[in-house]
Design a protein around this motif. Structure first.
Motif, short mmCIF file in Angstrom:
data_model
loop_
_atom_site.label_atom_id
_atom_site.label_comp_id
_atom_site.label_asym_id
_atom_site.label_seq_id
_atom_site.Cartn_x
_atom_site.Cartn_y
_atom_site.Cartn_z
N UNK A 22 -5.56 -18.54 59.08
CA UNK A 22 -4.77 -17.35 59.37
C UNK A 22 -5.12 -16.87 60.78
N UNK A 23 -4.09 -16.72 61.60
CA UNK A 23 -4.28 -16.26 62.98
C UNK A 23 -4.39 -14.74 62.99
N UNK B 247 -13.89 -6.74 56.89
CA UNK B 247 -12.62 -6.04 57.09
C UNK B 247 -12.01 -6.48 58.43
N UNK B 248 -10.69 -6.40 58.49
CA UNK B 248 -9.98 -6.67 59.74
C UNK B 248 -9.12 -5.46 60.07
N UNK B 249 -9.27 -5.00 61.30
CA UNK B 249 -8.63 -3.77 61.77
C UNK B 249 -7.65 -4.06 62.90
N UNK B 250 -6.55 -3.35 62.89
CA UNK B 250 -5.66 -3.36 64.06
C UNK B 250 -6.10 -2.19 64.93
N UNK B 251 -7.04 -2.44 65.81
CA UNK B 251 -7.58 -1.38 66.65
C UNK B 251 -8.97 -1.76 67.10
N UNK C 273 -10.88 5.34 60.30
CA UNK C 273 -10.39 6.28 59.27
C UNK C 273 -8.91 6.09 58.95
N UNK C 274 -8.23 5.30 59.78
CA UNK C 274 -6.78 5.16 59.65
C UNK C 274 -6.46 3.93 58.79
N UNK C 275 -6.14 4.17 57.52
CA UNK C 275 -5.98 3.03 56.61
C UNK C 275 -4.76 2.17 56.93
N UNK C 276 -3.81 2.72 57.69
CA UNK C 276 -2.65 1.89 58.06
C UNK C 276 -3.08 0.78 59.02
N UNK C 277 -4.25 0.93 59.61
CA UNK C 277 -4.76 -0.09 60.53
C UNK C 277 -5.59 -1.17 59.83
N UNK C 278 -5.94 -0.93 58.58
CA UNK C 278 -6.75 -1.90 57.84
C UNK C 278 -5.86 -3.04 57.37
N UNK C 279 -6.03 -4.20 57.96
CA UNK C 279 -5.17 -5.33 57.62
C UNK C 279 -5.78 -6.21 56.53
N UNK C 280 -7.09 -6.17 56.42
CA UNK C 280 -7.74 -6.96 55.37
C UNK C 280 -9.02 -6.25 54.93
N UNK C 281 -9.18 -6.14 53.62
CA UNK C 281 -10.47 -5.73 53.05
C UNK C 281 -10.84 -6.82 52.07
N UNK C 282 -11.92 -7.52 52.37
CA UNK C 282 -12.32 -8.66 51.55
C UNK C 282 -13.72 -8.42 51.01
N UNK C 283 -13.88 -8.62 49.71
CA UNK C 283 -15.21 -8.49 49.08
C UNK C 283 -15.51 -9.78 48.34
N UNK D 199 -4.56 -6.89 51.76
CA UNK D 199 -4.20 -8.04 52.59
C UNK D 199 -2.82 -7.82 53.20
N UNK D 200 -2.82 -7.37 54.45
CA UNK D 200 -1.55 -7.20 55.18
C UNK D 200 -1.49 -8.14 56.37
N UNK D 201 -2.14 -9.29 56.22
CA UNK D 201 -2.14 -10.30 57.29
C UNK D 201 -0.94 -11.21 57.13
#
Ligand SMILES: [Zn+2]
Length: 417
Positions: A48-49, A375-379, A389-399, A406-408
């Motif tokens: 995944x890029x 986690x992967x952030x757009x920012x 703090x901006x959850x719209x920027x959270x593209x991936x939360x992996x545990x 997963x918004x990748x």
């Protein structure tokens, strides 16, 4: 196997950002972490890029109260709603906290072990949990639930949330054993009052004696458990540090006795300042709580500065529960507002926090062999810590290798041959 390639990688050690990184995930663990150019990705890997995004370890809150809903007596004593409804609300909080990028939380009291079992069994999504169950204090201390009219909490309907009241060396040892029996991973105790505690038991008022604290810490160690101590100031703060507490929660008045900070650095004691809760208490709580909170804010900030200078590891704890859930990253932002660098605050919330909660062998930094909590952030949190703090920027939360958010873009199959 899955590969995430192209991100700016912050690994949780405080080291420099790795540009154009690649992370290879095999099952629940990280197989490889490094520059994309130097990594041979297996042909079978889903790639995944994630170029242009920031990849960092899952965030860790070292002091939360996931099962707490409010500061009023009815909420505190569980009178306001049916137990089933309270539990379902707590489950939602677990999910909300994971969705905020928090893959691990140490709970500072009143979360029973069933929630941890539910998360571990995959029954309900939530962060990895390190739980303390009930707060141990003597009669009149933080764990002694007494209302303004002097009545004690009249019943305890849940045997998995026992009273935390214990007195004397034998009583304290027995209470530690009881907490371990009901599933406590960490032993939480209190040697002072707090901002929100009853009148007459404030931030510098002592609870317990040195013999009780020593016995408590010793018993916890014998059972393989770390300790976390609620201590704001005065003789109780000194007693907790001298007694060997694993972390000092709140620690507002440390700056008044700088020799304590030297001792903490030497002993490897963590400092969990919890700035966010005092912002809340200084605005809308009862008058005596507002006054206590306003009084401690300046010295609290000074305590963090002196602690960092002394070499103490300072880690974020929201003390959330009564005021908000799911905005845990506000505490990381506050660490920056009060003087940490962005990178230092990110290290505090990942690598150092994992050490504080005792899980640094598995989480907190991104390295081969560790669990894939990331986690992967757009920012860019190094430019603006507020992006956390901006959850719209959270593209991936992996545990543990499993994506919860997963918004990748979807994986691109590798060319074969
Ligand atoms: Zn707390």
């Amino acid at each position: 196997m899955k590969a995430l390639v192209g991100a700016d990688l912050i690994d949780g050690t405080g080291g420099p950002v790795l540009k154009d990184a690649a992370v290879l995930i095999d099952g629940d663990r990280l197989k490889a972490v490094g520059p994309r150019a130097a990594m041979d990705l297996p042909p079978s890997a889903d790639v995944v890029d994630v170029s242009g995004l920031t990849l960092l370890p899952g965030l860790i809150d070292c002091h939360d109260h996931l099962a707490s809903k409010g500061y009023d007596l009815a909420s505190r004593w569980g009178l306001a709603e049916p137990v089933s409804l309270q539990h379902l609300r707590t489950a939602k909080v677990l999910e909300q906290t994971l969705a905020a990028g928090y893959t691990c939380v140490r709970d500072g009291g009143w979360l029973d072990s069933g929630f941890k079992q539910a998360v571990e069994a995959g029954l309900y999504p939530g962060p990895r949990l390190v739980i303390s169950v009930s707060i141990i204090s003597p009669t009149g201390g933080l764990g002694d639930h007494v209302c303004l009219a002097g009545h004690q909490r009249p019943w305890r309907d849940d045997p998995l949330l026992p009273s935390g009241v214990a007195n004397g060396v034998d009583g304290v040892r027995a209470k530690v054993r009881e907490m371990a029996r009901v599933g406590a991973d960490v032993i939480k105790f209190a040697t002072t009052g707090g901002a929100s505690s009853r009148r007459g038991h404030g931030p510098k008022d002592v609870a317990f004696g040195p013999d009780e604290v020593k016995a408590l810490v010793e018993e916890a160690r014998a059972l393989g458990r770390k300790t976390m101590c609620h201590a704001l100031g005065g003789p109780g703060l000194r007693m907790a540090i001298e007694g060997g507490a694993g972390s000092i929660e709140h620690g507002c008045y440390l700056a008044d006795e700088p020799d304590l900070l030297k001792m903490m650095a030497d002993m490897g004691t963590f400092f969990v300042p919890t700035f966010e809760i005092y912002e809340f208490h200084s605005t809308i709580s009862a008058p005596h709580i507002v006054e206590r909170s306003k009084t401690l804010m300046r010295v609290h900030q000074e305590s963090m500065h002196l602690a960092l200078t002394a070499g103490v590891k300072v880690v974020p704890g929201t003390d959330a529960g009564g005021y908000v859930h799911g905005d845990n990253a506000r505490e990381i932002e506050l660490l920056v507002e009060r003087g940490m660098s962005n990178m230092q605050a990110l290290q505090a919330a990942t690598g150092w926090a994992a050490e504080c909660v005792g899980l640094d062998e598995d989480i907190g930094t991104l390295a081969p062999g560790k669990l894939a909590d990331l986690i992967i952030l757009d920012g860019d949190p190094l430019g603006d810590i507020g992006v956390l703090r901006d959850q719209s920027r959270l593209k991936l939360v992996m545990k543990g290798g499993e994506a919860f958010v997963d918004n990748l873009p979807s994986a691109v199959p590798q060319p074969v041959g």
